[in-house]
Design an enzyme around this catalytic site. Sequence first.
Site, PDB file in Angstrom:
ATOM      1  N   LYS A   1      10.665 -51.643 -29.109  1.00 58.17           N
ATOM      2  CA  LYS A   1       9.262 -51.883 -28.802  1.00 58.17           C
ATOM      3  C   LYS A   1       8.961 -53.351 -29.062  1.00 58.17           C
ATOM      4  O   LYS A   1       9.094 -53.833 -30.186  1.00 58.17           O
ATOM      5  CB  LYS A   1       8.393 -50.988 -29.687  1.00 58.17           C
TER       6      LYS A   1
ATOM      7  N   LYS B   1       9.887 -50.225 -24.443  1.00 60.33           N
ATOM      8  CA  LYS B   1       8.467 -50.405 -24.201  1.00 60.33           C
ATOM      9  C   LYS B   1       8.071 -51.861 -24.371  1.00 60.33           C
ATOM     10  O   LYS B   1       8.457 -52.434 -25.390  1.00 60.33           O
ATOM     11  CB  LYS B   1       7.725 -49.528 -25.209  1.00 60.33           C
TER      12      LYS B   1
HETATM   13  C1  PBG Z   1       0.936 -47.496 -31.593  1.00 63.45           C
HETATM   14  C2  PBG Z   1       1.185 -47.620 -30.147  1.00 63.45           C
HETATM   15  C3  PBG Z   1       0.818 -48.660 -29.265  1.00 63.45           C
HETATM   16  C4  PBG Z   1       1.146 -48.235 -27.987  1.00 63.45           C
HETATM   17  C5  PBG Z   1       1.757 -46.992 -28.129  1.00 63.45           C
HETATM   18  N1  PBG Z   1       1.793 -46.644 -29.469  1.00 63.45           N
HETATM   19  C6  PBG Z   1       0.093 -49.930 -29.477  1.00 63.45           C
HETATM   20  C7  PBG Z   1       0.585 -51.019 -30.292  1.00 63.45           C
HETATM   21  O1  PBG Z   1       1.729 -51.081 -30.735  1.00 63.45           O
HETATM   22  O2  PBG Z   1      -0.261 -51.881 -30.522  1.00 63.45           O
HETATM   23  C8  PBG Z   1       0.883 -48.977 -26.713  1.00 63.45           C
HETATM   24  C9  PBG Z   1       0.776 -48.145 -25.495  1.00 63.45           C
HETATM   25  C10 PBG Z   1       0.156 -48.810 -24.329  1.00 63.45           C
HETATM   26  O3  PBG Z   1      -0.152 -50.024 -24.328  1.00 63.45           O
HETATM   27  O4  PBG Z   1      -0.041 -48.106 -23.336  1.00 63.45           O
HETATM   28  N2  PBG Z   1       1.744 -48.187 -32.430  1.00 63.45           N
END
Ligand code: PBG
Length: 325
Positions: free
Chosen positions: A195, A248
């Site tokens: 991520k 992601k």
């Molecule tokens: C929580 C999380 C996030 C997303 C999914 N789980 C946001 C972040 O890390 O700030 C983002 C999903 C999206 O942008 O559609 N940690």
Amino acid sequence: MSFPQSRPRRLRRLPLLRKMMQETVLSVENLIYPMFVTHGKGIRNPIASMPNIYQLSIDHLVKEAQEVNRLGIPAVLLFGIPKKKDERGSEAYAPNGIIQQAVKAIKDRLPHLIVITDVCLCEYTSHGHCGVVKDGQVLNDPTLELLAREAVSHARAGADLVAPSDMMDGRVKAIRTALDREGFEMTPILSYAVKYASSFYGPFRDAAGSTPQFGDRKSYQMDPPNVREALQEVALDIEEGADIVMVKPALPYLDVIYRIRTGFNLPVAAYHVSGEYAMIKAAAQLKWLEEERAMIETLTSIKRAGADLILTYFAKDAARVLARS
Ligand code: PBG
């Protein structure tokens, strides 16, 4: 052989011939639909930067899950918006928290729909970070216990899979150990293994109210230029017990998806995130892009890069298009 014997255009001449030659086929079974659930009744709050996506109270959430199910989408991913936030994100692991109630409500009415829960603290903490904060630092090890509690509490409510998205080191192992200890050895972990600290989460943070109140997430989420580090993250998560590994965002990281697909044998998921959705929506509203074609082309590219599963706010729209193609 070369031109004029070789003419690649021969196989592009007829619509059905083109269809027969398709190397990548996007199918509804590949899709997972993310949803935002909030306390209360009769609530359906639009999210300005995500047209057609809403914060839903449980009554509406169940209706929407029924529609998802009718469209043939096999799974939903749930994000919770708590009543109260605190330093340690207590509602994340409260037996009667918003996610715990939502999972029960959906599984009661739609026992076959796969319910995946996002396991993280940022929606539940007053500071908006994904872990325990002390002296302005996000602490790794003290966070693990809370994440493990959250995952167990989701499993107890009936979640079919848990999806940790916090990026703390060692959290897959902590969650696997806790799930096994509590009798949930058959609950898979879909790990947000890779991520990135991405600009494309902006609209999501509006939707989930999870913007960090100070600093950013760069001390725990990955640095966008790195791909070897991504392979290392995946290797560690597999060792710790991940069942599915996720990348992601998706489109800016197709190379990462591809490298993981070729380097490992676990199923790979990709999250087409809020900002990626918003880009297409905004351009389509301006009539600068044809929304439907841009959507299918994008989702197909994610699959072509190697993703088995795609988490996308377009899941319902894509399912409708796929049903008539
Ligand atoms: C929580 C999380 C996030 C997303 C999914 N789980 C946001 C972040 O890390 O700030 C983002 C999903 C999206 O942008 O559609 N940690």
